[in-house]
Design a protein around this motif. Sequence first.
Motif, PDB file in Angstrom:
ATOM      1  N   GLN A   3       0.832  -1.201   0.000  1.00 28.02           N
ATOM      2  CA  GLN A   3       0.000   0.000   0.000  1.00 28.02           C
ATOM      3  C   GLN A   3       0.870   1.255   0.000  1.00 28.02           C
ATOM      4  N   ILE A   4       0.402   2.289  -0.687  1.00 24.83           N
ATOM      5  CA  ILE A   4       1.044   3.599  -0.622  1.00 24.83           C
ATOM      6  C   ILE A   4       0.401   4.313   0.561  1.00 24.83           C
ATOM      7  N   GLY A  10       4.524  12.267  -4.420  1.00 24.43           N
ATOM      8  CA  GLY A  10       5.379  11.863  -5.522  1.00 24.43           C
ATOM      9  C   GLY A  10       5.255  12.860  -6.652  1.00 24.43           C
ATOM     10  N   THR A  11       6.261  12.911  -7.477  1.00 21.01           N
ATOM     11  CA  THR A  11       6.226  13.816  -8.622  1.00 21.01           C
ATOM     12  C   THR A  11       6.595  13.065  -9.895  1.00 21.01           C
ATOM     13  N   SER A  12       6.180  13.629 -10.980  1.00 22.54           N
ATOM     14  CA  SER A  12       6.545  13.141 -12.304  1.00 22.54           C
ATOM     15  C   SER A  12       6.520  14.343 -13.230  1.00 22.54           C
ATOM     16  N   THR A  13       7.473  14.430 -14.103  1.00 25.91           N
ATOM     17  CA  THR A  13       7.519  15.562 -15.035  1.00 25.91           C
ATOM     18  C   THR A  13       7.525  15.061 -16.472  1.00 25.91           C
ATOM     19  N   LEU A  14       7.023  15.888 -17.326  1.00 22.40           N
ATOM     20  CA  LEU A  14       6.982  15.583 -18.750  1.00 22.40           C
ATOM     21  C   LEU A  14       7.101  16.890 -19.512  1.00 22.40           C
ATOM     22  N   ILE A  40      -3.228  11.252 -17.285  1.00 20.90           N
ATOM     23  CA  ILE A  40      -3.402  10.126 -16.364  1.00 20.90           C
ATOM     24  C   ILE A  40      -2.086   9.368 -16.200  1.00 20.90           C
ATOM     25  N   LEU A  41      -1.330   9.198 -17.279  1.00 20.15           N
ATOM     26  CA  LEU A  41      -0.027   8.539 -17.205  1.00 20.15           C
ATOM     27  C   LEU A  41       0.898   9.293 -16.246  1.00 20.15           C
ATOM     28  N   ILE A  42       0.928  10.620 -16.328  1.00 15.17           N
ATOM     29  CA  ILE A  42       1.769  11.424 -15.443  1.00 15.17           C
ATOM     30  C   ILE A  42       1.312  11.247 -13.992  1.00 15.17           C
ATOM     31  N   MET A  43      -0.003  11.241 -13.768  1.00 11.50           N
ATOM     32  CA  MET A  43      -0.534  11.062 -12.416  1.00 11.50           C
ATOM     33  C   MET A  43      -0.162   9.690 -11.856  1.00 11.50           C
ATOM     34  N   GLU A  44      -0.266   8.656 -12.673  1.00  8.93           N
ATOM     35  CA  GLU A  44       0.092   7.307 -12.233  1.00  8.93           C
ATOM     36  C   GLU A  44       1.581   7.211 -11.914  1.00  8.93           C
ATOM     37  N   ASN A  45       2.416   7.838 -12.734  1.00  5.54           N
ATOM     38  CA  ASN A  45       3.852   7.834 -12.467  1.00  5.54           C
ATOM     39  C   ASN A  45       4.173   8.570 -11.168  1.00  5.54           C
ATOM     40  N   ALA A  46       3.492   9.674 -10.908  1.00  6.27           N
ATOM     41  CA  ALA A  46       3.703  10.410  -9.653  1.00  6.27           C
ATOM     42  C   ALA A  46       3.300   9.544  -8.462  1.00  6.27           C
ATOM     43  N   ALA A  47       2.198   8.820  -8.576  1.00  6.40           N
ATOM     44  CA  ALA A  47       1.761   7.943  -7.488  1.00  6.40           C
ATOM     45  C   ALA A  47       2.786   6.835  -7.253  1.00  6.40           C
ATOM     46  N   LEU A  48       3.307   6.252  -8.309  1.00  3.89           N
ATOM     47  CA  LEU A  48       4.331   5.219  -8.165  1.00  3.89           C
ATOM     48  C   LEU A  48       5.581   5.779  -7.507  1.00  3.89           C
ATOM     49  N   ASN A  49       5.979   6.977  -7.920  1.00  5.36           N
ATOM     50  CA  ASN A  49       7.164   7.596  -7.323  1.00  5.36           C
ATOM     51  C   ASN A  49       6.935   7.941  -5.867  1.00  5.36           C
ATOM     52  N   GLY A  50       5.726   8.301  -5.500  1.00  3.31           N
ATOM     53  CA  GLY A  50       5.403   8.576  -4.102  1.00  3.31           C
ATOM     54  C   GLY A  50       5.485   7.327  -3.259  1.00  3.31           C
ATOM     55  N   GLY A  51       5.065   6.209  -3.812  1.00  5.07           N
ATOM     56  CA  GLY A  51       5.126   4.944  -3.101  1.00  5.07           C
ATOM     57  C   GLY A  51       6.543   4.451  -2.891  1.00  5.07           C
TER      58      GLY A  51
END
Length: 54
Positions: A3-4, A10-14, A40-51
């Motif tokens: 679980q996150i 988390g952040t993600s940049t593009l 949505i891809l950027i949001m998912e990547n930010a969530a993964l990076n936060g986890g």
Amino acid sequence: MRQIPLGARGTSTLRVQPEHLADRFKDAILPQVLATPVMILIMENAALNGGRQS
């Protein structure tokens, strides 16, 4: 999958390129704005990076 935790950040940049825009992604009649699937891809990547940081 673990679980996150609540409150994780988390952040993600593009760098937005023409191929990320709605008018290229789906239909030329659409405005030149970021395509929803790309957002949505950027949001998912930010969530993964936060986890990963927790």
